[in-house]
Scaffold this motif. Structure first.
Motif, PDB file in Angstrom:
ATOM      1  N   LEU A 270       0.839  -1.200   0.000  1.00 58.60           N
ATOM      2  CA  LEU A 270       0.000   0.000   0.000  1.00 58.60           C
ATOM      3  C   LEU A 270       0.873   1.249   0.000  1.00 58.60           C
ATOM      4  O   LEU A 270       0.601   2.220  -0.714  1.00 58.60           O
ATOM      5  N   CYS A 271       1.943   1.241   0.787  1.00 55.01           N
ATOM      6  CA  CYS A 271       2.858   2.375   0.808  1.00 55.01           C
ATOM      7  C   CYS A 271       3.511   2.573  -0.559  1.00 55.01           C
ATOM      8  O   CYS A 271       3.698   3.715  -1.016  1.00 55.01           O
ATOM      9  N   ILE A 299       3.590   4.980   9.476  1.00 54.80           N
ATOM     10  CA  ILE A 299       4.165   6.328   9.345  1.00 54.80           C
ATOM     11  C   ILE A 299       5.646   6.239   8.959  1.00 54.80           C
ATOM     12  O   ILE A 299       6.133   6.992   8.096  1.00 54.80           O
ATOM     13  N   THR A 300       6.316   5.290   9.573  1.00 61.95           N
ATOM     14  CA  THR A 300       7.736   5.111   9.243  1.00 61.95           C
ATOM     15  C   THR A 300       7.907   4.704   7.777  1.00 61.95           C
ATOM     16  O   THR A 300       8.823   5.188   7.076  1.00 61.95           O
ATOM     17  N   LYS A 326       4.972  19.243  14.793  1.00 54.70           N
ATOM     18  CA  LYS A 326       5.519  18.854  13.488  1.00 54.70           C
ATOM     19  C   LYS A 326       6.728  17.953  13.722  1.00 54.70           C
ATOM     20  O   LYS A 326       7.651  18.311  14.448  1.00 54.70           O
ATOM     21  N   VAL A 327       6.726  16.780  13.079  1.00 55.96           N
ATOM     22  CA  VAL A 327       7.806  15.801  13.231  1.00 55.96           C
ATOM     23  C   VAL A 327       8.411  15.567  11.853  1.00 55.96           C
ATOM     24  O   VAL A 327       7.685  15.238  10.898  1.00 55.96           O
ATOM     25  N   CYS A 328       9.701  15.737  11.739  1.00 60.50           N
ATOM     26  CA  CYS A 328      10.398  15.527  10.462  1.00 60.50           C
ATOM     27  C   CYS A 328      10.968  14.113  10.393  1.00 60.50           C
ATOM     28  O   CYS A 328      11.381  13.552  11.418  1.00 60.50           O
ATOM     29  N   PHE A 329      10.931  13.544   9.213  1.00 59.56           N
ATOM     30  CA  PHE A 329      11.555  12.250   9.010  1.00 59.56           C
ATOM     31  C   PHE A 329      13.060  12.435   8.938  1.00 59.56           C
ATOM     32  O   PHE A 329      13.582  13.338   8.264  1.00 59.56           O
ATOM     33  N   SER A 330      13.758  11.603   9.634  1.00 57.83           N
ATOM     34  CA  SER A 330      15.227  11.690   9.633  1.00 57.83           C
ATOM     35  C   SER A 330      15.768  11.036   8.368  1.00 57.83           C
ATOM     36  O   SER A 330      15.150  10.175   7.785  1.00 57.83           O
TER      37      SER A 330
END
Length: 330
Positions: A270-271, A299-300, A326-330
């Motif tokens: 799906l992703c 989410i990951t 707000k969370v940023c992907f590393s």
């Protein structure tokens, strides 16, 4: 004393004689009573005999009258006599109805006469011209109604062709996305089937839609035969296909808990499908991708999409109020 004795003897003899006479009279009285009873019986028999003779005489007279009537009615149809009373009642009813109809006829004649007079008055007032104008209006209205109906049917046919074409495109997209995302081996692909046609008034098309699953060329309805995860995945794919078909430049893609009841392998694919959609739509200025989920692993996985750099996390602070971070992907 001797004299009294003789007198007493005489009285005794006389008493004895009286008793004997009384006994004889009693017997005679019983005999007379029997005779009277016999005479009463004889009298009753005579009266019954006289009554019987009278009845016999009446019977003879009746038989004589019957014989005379039979001679007079010889060869006459007796069924007509039975029908006479019914026919007489029917004749009475018909006569009554005839009188009522005569009264109605006179009333109608008077009404007709009045209508003729009213018509003549209206003709004198120019009603003929008004009638022609209304007749022309009616003729034009009927022609317009026919044209509108023809245009409407033509439009319905165009919509039918449009519907067929769009359903074909939707099913192509649904089939392709299902094969990309679904990793099970029990369903090859899914498809939307449409059943229906013209309604009872024959001027509208009505369709019934159902989703089928296909395996080795055999199609069966998904309703009641698929798991919750398969159902959710089918809903997501169909919605994405509808958005792709009817809004080629759709601006917002919103999914609410899309991974519910999906296993990890299907979530992964799906992703991948969402990644393709995002890559295709990123050049579009009004595009917005919204996903609401509690699945941290999902989410990951979304963080692996190149154009997705951050997400917003909603939580409750110590005061019991919601706050957005707000969370940023590393």
């Amino acid at each position: 004393m001797k004299m009294f004795s003789e007198l007493n003897d005489k009285l005794s003899d006389k008493r004895k004689q009286i008793l004997i006479d009384e006994s004889v009279l009693g017997k005679r009285r019983h005999i007379l009573r029997d005779e009277i009873a016999k005479q009463e019986l004889n009298q009753r028999d005579l009266a019954d005999n006289l009554k019987l003779r009278g009845i016999q005489t009446e019977i003879e007279n009746c038989e004589k009258e019957i014989s005379e009537i039979a001679e007079k009615t010889n060869g006459f149809n007796m069924d007509l006599l039975k029908e006479k009373s019914a026919l007489a009642a029917k004749e009475k009813q018909i006569s009554k109805e005839r009188e009522q109809n005569r009264g109605k006829m006179h009333a109608h004649k008077d009404r007709l006469k009045q209508c003729k007079q009213d018509l003549q008055d209206m003709i004198d007032q120019g009603i003929e011209k008004t009638y022609k104008e209304k007749y022309y209006q009616l003729t034009v209205t009927k022609a317009m109604s026919k044209d509108i109906k023809d245009y409407y049917m033509a439009l319905e046919k165009c919509l039918l062709e449009f519907h067929k074409e769009k359903m074909k495109n939707i099913n192509l997209i649904v089939r392709e996305m299902w094969r990309k995302i679904y990793r099970g081996n029990d369903i090859d692909y899914i498809e939307i089937k449409t059943d229906g046609g013209l309604t009872e008034d024959a001027d509208r098309y009505k369709y019934n839609y159902r989703v089928v699953q296909c395996k080795n060329g055999v199609e069966i309805d998904m309703r009641g035969r698929c798991s919750a995860g398969q159902k959710l995945l089918a809903c997501l794919i169909i919605r994405l296909a509808l958005a792709e078909t009817f809004s080629t430049r759709f601006g917002v893609l919103a999914l609410d808990e899309p991974t519910t009841n999906l296993d990890q392998e299907n979530i992964k694919y799906l992703c991948m499908a969402l990644n393709e959609i995002v890559q295709e739509r990123m050049a579009q200025k009004n595009f917005m991708f919204i996903i609401i989920t509690h699945d941290k692993e999902f989410i990951t996985s979304l963080g692996h999409i190149d154009q997705v750099s951050h997400y917003y996390e909603v939580s409750r602070n110590g005061k019991g109020k919601s706050e957005v971070k707000k969370v940023c992907f590393s």
